[in-house]
Design a protein around this motif. Structure first.
Motif, PDB file in Angstrom:
ATOM      1  N   PHE A 219       3.813 -10.855  82.641  1.00  0.00           N
ATOM      2  CA  PHE A 219       4.560 -10.823  83.899  1.00  0.00           C
ATOM      3  C   PHE A 219       4.711 -12.229  84.471  1.00  0.00           C
ATOM      4  O   PHE A 219       5.755 -12.616  84.980  1.00  0.00           O
ATOM      5  CB  PHE A 219       3.844  -9.909  84.897  1.00  0.00           C
ATOM      6  CG  PHE A 219       4.440  -9.904  86.278  1.00  0.00           C
ATOM      7  CD1 PHE A 219       5.498  -9.075  86.576  1.00  0.00           C
ATOM      8  CD2 PHE A 219       3.941 -10.727  87.275  1.00  0.00           C
ATOM      9  CE1 PHE A 219       6.052  -9.055  87.856  1.00  0.00           C
ATOM     10  CE2 PHE A 219       4.478 -10.716  88.548  1.00  0.00           C
ATOM     11  CZ  PHE A 219       5.548  -9.877  88.838  1.00  0.00           C
ATOM     12  N   PHE A 220       3.649 -13.019  84.387  1.00  0.00           N
ATOM     13  CA  PHE A 220       3.671 -14.375  84.901  1.00  0.00           C
ATOM     14  C   PHE A 220       4.278 -15.358  83.902  1.00  0.00           C
ATOM     15  O   PHE A 220       4.846 -16.371  84.289  1.00  0.00           O
ATOM     16  CB  PHE A 220       2.253 -14.833  85.244  1.00  0.00           C
ATOM     17  CG  PHE A 220       1.575 -14.012  86.297  1.00  0.00           C
ATOM     18  CD1 PHE A 220       1.908 -14.156  87.642  1.00  0.00           C
ATOM     19  CD2 PHE A 220       0.607 -13.083  85.969  1.00  0.00           C
ATOM     20  CE1 PHE A 220       1.286 -13.396  88.612  1.00  0.00           C
ATOM     21  CE2 PHE A 220      -0.021 -12.327  86.930  1.00  0.00           C
ATOM     22  CZ  PHE A 220       0.316 -12.481  88.262  1.00  0.00           C
ATOM     23  N   ALA A 221       4.120 -15.055  82.626  1.00  0.00           N
ATOM     24  CA  ALA A 221       4.489 -16.025  81.599  1.00  0.00           C
ATOM     25  C   ALA A 221       5.961 -16.011  81.251  1.00  0.00           C
ATOM     26  O   ALA A 221       6.480 -17.000  80.730  1.00  0.00           O
ATOM     27  CB  ALA A 221       3.666 -15.769  80.336  1.00  0.00           C
ATOM     28  N   ASP A 222       6.665 -14.922  81.509  1.00  0.00           N
ATOM     29  CA  ASP A 222       8.040 -14.761  81.052  1.00  0.00           C
ATOM     30  C   ASP A 222       8.943 -14.429  82.232  1.00  0.00           C
ATOM     31  O   ASP A 222       8.802 -13.384  82.866  1.00  0.00           O
ATOM     32  CB  ASP A 222       8.090 -13.655  79.989  1.00  0.00           C
ATOM     33  CG  ASP A 222       9.435 -13.562  79.295  1.00  0.00           C
ATOM     34  OD1 ASP A 222      10.463 -13.627  79.990  1.00  0.00           O
ATOM     35  OD2 ASP A 222       9.460 -13.420  78.061  1.00  0.00           O
ATOM     36  N   HIS A 223       9.898 -15.312  82.516  1.00  0.00           N
ATOM     37  CA  HIS A 223      10.776 -15.114  83.672  1.00  0.00           C
ATOM     38  C   HIS A 223      11.580 -13.828  83.538  1.00  0.00           C
ATOM     39  O   HIS A 223      11.805 -13.109  84.522  1.00  0.00           O
ATOM     40  CB  HIS A 223      11.709 -16.305  83.834  1.00  0.00           C
ATOM     41  CG  HIS A 223      12.660 -16.168  84.992  1.00  0.00           C
ATOM     42  ND1 HIS A 223      12.256 -16.324  86.301  1.00  0.00           N
ATOM     43  CD2 HIS A 223      13.989 -15.879  85.042  1.00  0.00           C
ATOM     44  CE1 HIS A 223      13.291 -16.150  87.105  1.00  0.00           C
ATOM     45  NE2 HIS A 223      14.347 -15.869  86.373  1.00  0.00           N
ATOM     46  N   ASP A 224      12.042 -13.512  82.327  1.00  0.00           N
ATOM     47  CA  ASP A 224      12.836 -12.307  82.134  1.00  0.00           C
ATOM     48  C   ASP A 224      12.028 -11.054  82.451  1.00  0.00           C
ATOM     49  O   ASP A 224      12.561 -10.081  83.004  1.00  0.00           O
ATOM     50  CB  ASP A 224      13.347 -12.237  80.694  1.00  0.00           C
ATOM     51  CG  ASP A 224      14.402 -13.306  80.401  1.00  0.00           C
ATOM     52  OD1 ASP A 224      15.035 -13.786  81.371  1.00  0.00           O
ATOM     53  OD2 ASP A 224      14.578 -13.671  79.233  1.00  0.00           O
ATOM     54  N   ILE A 225      10.740 -11.070  82.119  1.00  0.00           N
ATOM     55  CA  ILE A 225       9.887  -9.939  82.458  1.00  0.00           C
ATOM     56  C   ILE A 225       9.666  -9.884  83.962  1.00  0.00           C
ATOM     57  O   ILE A 225       9.672  -8.803  84.568  1.00  0.00           O
ATOM     58  CB  ILE A 225       8.546 -10.028  81.705  1.00  0.00           C
ATOM     59  CG1 ILE A 225       8.774  -9.790  80.210  1.00  0.00           C
ATOM     60  CG2 ILE A 225       7.535  -9.018  82.255  1.00  0.00           C
ATOM     61  CD1 ILE A 225       7.526  -9.911  79.371  1.00  0.00           C
ATOM     62  N   MET A 226       9.481 -11.042  84.586  1.00  0.00           N
ATOM     63  CA  MET A 226       9.276 -11.063  86.031  1.00  0.00           C
ATOM     64  C   MET A 226      10.497 -10.509  86.772  1.00  0.00           C
ATOM     65  O   MET A 226      10.370  -9.806  87.781  1.00  0.00           O
ATOM     66  CB  MET A 226       8.982 -12.500  86.486  1.00  0.00           C
ATOM     67  CG  MET A 226       8.633 -12.636  87.964  1.00  0.00           C
ATOM     68  SD  MET A 226      10.089 -12.803  89.017  1.00  0.00           S
ATOM     69  CE  MET A 226      10.706 -14.389  88.480  1.00  0.00           C
ATOM     70  N   VAL A 227      11.705 -10.787  86.259  1.00  0.00           N
ATOM     71  CA  VAL A 227      12.919 -10.274  86.892  1.00  0.00           C
ATOM     72  C   VAL A 227      12.964  -8.753  86.814  1.00  0.00           C
ATOM     73  O   VAL A 227      13.366  -8.086  87.767  1.00  0.00           O
ATOM     74  CB  VAL A 227      14.159 -10.898  86.218  1.00  0.00           C
ATOM     75  CG1 VAL A 227      15.432 -10.167  86.629  1.00  0.00           C
ATOM     76  CG2 VAL A 227      14.263 -12.373  86.591  1.00  0.00           C
ATOM     77  N   ASN A 228      12.554  -8.193  85.692  1.00  0.00           N
ATOM     78  CA  ASN A 228      12.533  -6.740  85.526  1.00  0.00           C
ATOM     79  C   ASN A 228      11.206  -6.336  84.881  1.00  0.00           C
ATOM     80  O   ASN A 228      11.125  -6.115  83.672  1.00  0.00           O
ATOM     81  CB  ASN A 228      13.698  -6.255  84.669  1.00  0.00           C
ATOM     82  CG  ASN A 228      13.671  -4.746  84.494  1.00  0.00           C
ATOM     83  OD1 ASN A 228      13.104  -4.015  85.315  1.00  0.00           O
ATOM     84  ND2 ASN A 228      14.284  -4.261  83.419  1.00  0.00           N
ATOM     85  N   PRO A 229      10.150  -6.240  85.685  1.00  0.00           N
ATOM     86  CA  PRO A 229       8.821  -5.986  85.115  1.00  0.00           C
ATOM     87  C   PRO A 229       8.533  -4.522  84.808  1.00  0.00           C
ATOM     88  O   PRO A 229       7.496  -4.205  84.229  1.00  0.00           O
ATOM     89  CB  PRO A 229       7.887  -6.478  86.220  1.00  0.00           C
ATOM     90  CG  PRO A 229       8.646  -6.202  87.479  1.00  0.00           C
ATOM     91  CD  PRO A 229      10.090  -6.462  87.136  1.00  0.00           C
ATOM     92  N   TYR A 230       9.451  -3.616  85.161  1.00  0.00           N
ATOM     93  CA  TYR A 230       9.113  -2.200  85.124  1.00  0.00           C
ATOM     94  C   TYR A 230       8.919  -1.627  83.715  1.00  0.00           C
ATOM     95  O   TYR A 230       8.049  -0.757  83.536  1.00  0.00           O
ATOM     96  CB  TYR A 230      10.131  -1.411  85.953  1.00  0.00           C
ATOM     97  CG  TYR A 230      10.067  -1.864  87.401  1.00  0.00           C
ATOM     98  CD1 TYR A 230       8.974  -1.524  88.192  1.00  0.00           C
ATOM     99  CD2 TYR A 230      11.037  -2.698  87.939  1.00  0.00           C
ATOM    100  CE1 TYR A 230       8.866  -1.981  89.495  1.00  0.00           C
ATOM    101  CE2 TYR A 230      10.945  -3.165  89.245  1.00  0.00           C
ATOM    102  CZ  TYR A 230       9.855  -2.806  90.019  1.00  0.00           C
ATOM    103  OH  TYR A 230       9.739  -3.271  91.304  1.00  0.00           O
ATOM    104  N   PRO A 231       9.647  -2.078  82.693  1.00  0.00           N
ATOM    105  CA  PRO A 231       9.297  -1.627  81.339  1.00  0.00           C
ATOM    106  C   PRO A 231       7.870  -2.031  80.937  1.00  0.00           C
ATOM    107  O   PRO A 231       7.151  -1.253  80.297  1.00  0.00           O
ATOM    108  CB  PRO A 231      10.349  -2.308  80.456  1.00  0.00           C
ATOM    109  CG  PRO A 231      11.538  -2.488  81.359  1.00  0.00           C
ATOM    110  CD  PRO A 231      10.939  -2.812  82.690  1.00  0.00           C
ATOM    111  N   LEU A 232       7.458  -3.247  81.333  1.00  0.00           N
ATOM    112  CA  LEU A 232       6.080  -3.673  81.073  1.00  0.00           C
ATOM    113  C   LEU A 232       5.099  -2.770  81.805  1.00  0.00           C
ATOM    114  O   LEU A 232       4.070  -2.360  81.255  1.00  0.00           O
ATOM    115  CB  LEU A 232       5.885  -5.130  81.503  1.00  0.00           C
ATOM    116  CG  LEU A 232       4.445  -5.654  81.497  1.00  0.00           C
ATOM    117  CD1 LEU A 232       3.885  -5.672  80.077  1.00  0.00           C
ATOM    118  CD2 LEU A 232       4.371  -7.048  82.115  1.00  0.00           C
TER     119      LEU A 232
END
Length: 433
Positions: free
Chosen positions: A32-45
């Motif tokens: 979540f912190f390491a990847d901007h794309d995940i931070m933008v849409n963290p809900y799949p994670l």
């Protein structure tokens, strides 16, 4: 390695971080912190973690993701909001790792980071300003400010939602509640969207984040010292006057008044900004829900509650185990920091049916945990809700054919899932009611 991750792990390379290496093979919140794309849409994670690792360690902290666990922790009598109980903080202070100015700032805590009896005393001083009657008195101001923002942009056919509406609205409303000049505060550029990986009260950790946070805290403390002094000679029907009267009765100190002012301004605007922007974003991505709100404006309350659940403005919060304890079978040692992932809990399929669907008629959306729980339930929740209702209902009703110019919008690179800019274009503006 991303900016937030650099602040979480100062002076480290990605390969030096065991938790990040572990993320390659085991589920953890670190990406979540390491990847901007995940931070933008963290809900799949979040869905993956809820399935595979709803409780896991992150450094010397424990992360809770499930609704039942997060809710239990928020209400646990031995889970503290005061990070003075944290083993990591005590160790860093004892070792001299922290500069003295950071150590000194740890005493400047609003009731957000205090436990009873101080929490009870300080919250009690200000609670009467957050009754339904008081909040409703501010609704006409909020409505006027939203309408003015829309009128000012009507000729352009587009509105930059944060800069022109979502940021100035809660600042002006909170300043009205406090009884301080909004114009002067809006000029404090250094405070704008000052959400980094830590909040405005610097936690006892190392790295650039804590120094930035401490600097903001010092600036805000000096600003409110001036406002407190000015208010002594010009009392009114406002929160700052109420606190000064309580000071005369010995119920609160001047430094505690300052701490509370900082809390009200920061907590009172950051959550509301994201509530408005996240809500309109979700509506624009769900045209059926947008049309439903347009035709049934009484669903504005449901739209606000569902936004808080579906795309939580505050993704996580931190607590500390004040003693050895157990949360739904998870043993937590005294002094351990507990990261409560509110946004994941609010999409827990064990609690909410079809949790990844945005539905403003959802009957139980108000059961979200965005405003916390127990004795620390957000005092300003009614104020944020009121502004969200006014803003979303008015934007949907007045903007004709609203459309995002960029999807996804621009998210802040150094914040926790916070939109930095979101422009909405429209063909015309309906008249104000």
């Amino acid at each position: 390695m991303g900016l937030i991750e650099q602040k979480l792990f100062p002076g480290k390379k990605a390969e030096d971080i065991p938790a990040l290496a572990k993320a390659e093979t085991e589920p953890t919140i670190v990406p979540f912190f390491a990847d901007h794309d995940i931070m933008v849409n963290p809900y799949p994670l979040y869905q993956r973690l809820l399935r595979d690792s709803p409780v896991h360690e992150l450094g010397d902290s424990v992360v809770l993701m499930r609704y039942a666990d997060v809710s239990a922790a928020l209400r646990h009598p031995k889970v503290s909001s005061d990070d003075a109980h944290g083993a990591g903080q005590q160790s860093r202070i004892a070792s001299g790792e922290l500069p003295q100015n950071i150590v000194d700032s740890l005493g400047q805590r609003s009731f957000l980071h205090r436990d009873p009896p101080d929490h009870t005393r300080l919250r009690g001083v200000v609670s009467e300003m957050f009754t339904p009657r008081r909040i409703e008195r501010l609704r006409p101001l909020a409505q006027r400010l939203v309408d003015e923002a829309i009128e000012a942009t009507a000729g352009r056919g587009e509105i930059e939602l944060i800069e022109e509406l979502a940021y100035p609205l809660p600042i002006k409303v909170v300043c009205e509640l406090l009884g301080i000049p909004a114009k002067e505060h809006l000029g404090e550029v250094a405070w704008k969207r000052s959400q980094l990986c830590c909040d405005f009260e610097a936690p006892a950790s190392a790295g650039a984040c804590v120094h930035y946070s401490a600097g903001v805290q010092d600036d805000m403390t000096a600003y409110f010292s001036r406002q407190i002094e000015a208010k002594r000679g010009n009392p009114g029907d406002d929160l700052l006057t109420l606190m000064l009267e309580a000071e005369q009765r010995g119920e609160i100190s001047e430094s505690e008044i300052n701490d509370t002012c900082r809390l009200m301004v920061v907590a009172g605007h950051e959550t509301t900004i994201s509530l408005i922007t996240n809500g309109l974003l979700a509506l624009l991505r769900s045209p059926d829900q947008l049309e439903l709100l347009r035709t049934r404006p009484e669903l504005a309350t449901g739209a606000v509650e569902e936004t808080l659940r579906y795309d939580s403005p505050i993704q996580f919060t931190r607590r500390v185990a004040a003693e050895d304890l157990e949360i739904n079978g998870t043993r937590v040692r005294r002094g351990t920091t507990i990261l409560l992932w509110l946004a994941a809990a609010n999409r827990d399929p064990e609690r909410f049916t079809d949790p990844d669907r945005f539905d403003i008629t959802r009957p139980d959306s108000h059961q979200h945990l965005e405003f916390g729980g127990g004795i620390h339930y957000c005092l300003g929740a009614p104020l944020a809700r009121m502004q969200g209702e006014v803003a979303l209902a008015t934007l949907v009703r007045r903007l004709v054919n609203p459309e995002l110019t960029l999807d996804p919008p621009i998210y802040m690179p150094d914040a926790v899932h916070a939109i930095q800019a979101m422009t909405v274009k429209f063909t015309q503006v309906n008249p104000a009611s």
